[in-house]
Design an enzyme around this catalytic site. Sequence first.
Site, short mmCIF file in Angstrom:
data_model
loop_
_atom_site.label_atom_id
_atom_site.label_comp_id
_atom_site.label_asym_id
_atom_site.label_seq_id
_atom_site.Cartn_x
_atom_site.Cartn_y
_atom_site.Cartn_z
CG HIS A 212 -0.37 0.26 2.53
ND1 HIS A 212 -0.09 -0.75 3.43
CD2 HIS A 212 0.02 1.41 3.13
CE1 HIS A 212 0.43 -0.23 4.52
NE2 HIS A 212 0.51 1.08 4.36
CG ASP B 249 -0.11 -4.10 2.59
OD1 ASP B 249 0.11 -3.60 1.48
OD2 ASP B 249 -0.22 -3.42 3.64
N GLY C 276 3.52 6.59 7.97
CA GLY C 276 4.91 6.76 7.54
C GLY C 276 5.79 5.64 8.03
CG ASN C 277 6.49 4.18 12.08
OD1 ASN C 277 5.94 5.04 12.75
ND2 ASN C 277 7.76 3.86 12.20
CB SER C 278 3.28 1.66 6.24
OG SER C 278 2.11 1.81 6.99
CG LEU D 52 -8.82 -26.83 -1.86
CD1 LEU D 52 -9.59 -27.01 -0.55
CD2 LEU D 52 -8.96 -28.08 -2.71
N GLY D 53 -10.17 -23.50 -4.83
CA GLY D 53 -11.26 -22.96 -5.64
C GLY D 53 -12.60 -23.06 -4.94
CB ILE E 155 -14.92 -21.36 3.33
CG1 ILE E 155 -13.96 -20.18 3.59
CG2 ILE E 155 -14.24 -22.44 2.51
CD1 ILE E 155 -12.75 -20.54 4.41
#
Length: 386
Positions: free
Chosen positions: A129, A159, A231-233, A288-289, A292
């Site tokens: 992000h 992410d 800003g830490n991300s 698996l497709g 759930i």
Amino acid sequence: MRKLTTFLLWPIAAGILVAFVMLTFFPQGISPSLAPVEIHQVSPTPPTSDLGVGPVSYADAVAKAAPAVVNIYTRTRAPQTSGDQFEDPALREYYGQPDANGRTQRQVISSLGSGVIISPQGYIVTNNHVITEAESILVALHDGREAEAEVIGTDPETDLAVLKISLKELAVIDLAISQPLQVGDVVLAIGNPFGVGQTVTMGIISATGRNQLGINTYENFIQTDAAINPGNSGGALVNAMGHMIGINTAIFSRSGGSQGIGFAIPADLVRSVLKGIIENGRVVRGWLGIEIQQMTPALAESFGTEEAWGLIIAGIFRDSPAHQAGMQPGDVLISIDGQPIRSGQAAMNQIAVTKPGALLKLGLLRNGELINVEVTIGNRPPTRTN
């Protein structure tokens, strides 16, 4: 003539023999290969034997880790819009005056984040992000150097993103791989909050294995109370020895600032994603497709079972591995390779880490009867980002 033939045959025979030896013992020597990515890892460090005794300063840990943490500045442009939509003078001032064709100039939007140099070849790990839709990415190093970064690949489902810069003599962080993390361990968060410059905050590990937060598709977060702010991300979460244990990713906050609940992606997962992106261009996951739904006591009663656990198969993708194995909507998935399913997140993670082409034995409950099926795991399709 016979002597001339004999004279020529010896070099030819020798050449054939040398070629045979090269092909037999050095098959890779005749074609170029990618240089392996060098990642610095450390062995598990035993805790101190002196209970209650700890360092009075973490300066050594910071000095070891901080040079490998970088500031990331991105530039994007707001989409062009028709000028007649902005009768409000404030909006016209914000987006710019329309040109002769009635279209406004796109405004440049700058944002910031952090990243960690993970390899001397210039590979940097950050959050996806942080660099999403960026038109340019500038990396500022701890030693004052700057460089434009290339996006090697992204993995929106965790992410994470991998960048690369072309600079030499880079400081590289050590990854604490497969080290036991304990609630109460001291940790340091290093990053660039609010663009003020590199900052170090201290806290402890508040919890491990956090999931079902709705942040990423695959979640296994380290929770910490070390202050993490915008800003830490993408910055590093390190232990008291200066080894990276995670990538700071998100905070839980009602105000937008740190309230003592931050989340970091574990170093083991970071390394796995990094290697997948560099070697394959993306992370290869098992699939698996199925769609759930977690079992609840009310649903268990409607399915005629006393056990309120397992996963209800709500939908199946056509021609997916589950479809080909004969699974049906309404089946209840209760075990994978003989291990009972207690949470949907754990089951999804187990399927994801299974190599495509491998067989998994699934236990299903269908119309009150237990059946077992074998499924050949497929390759999870890439996630669409638009």
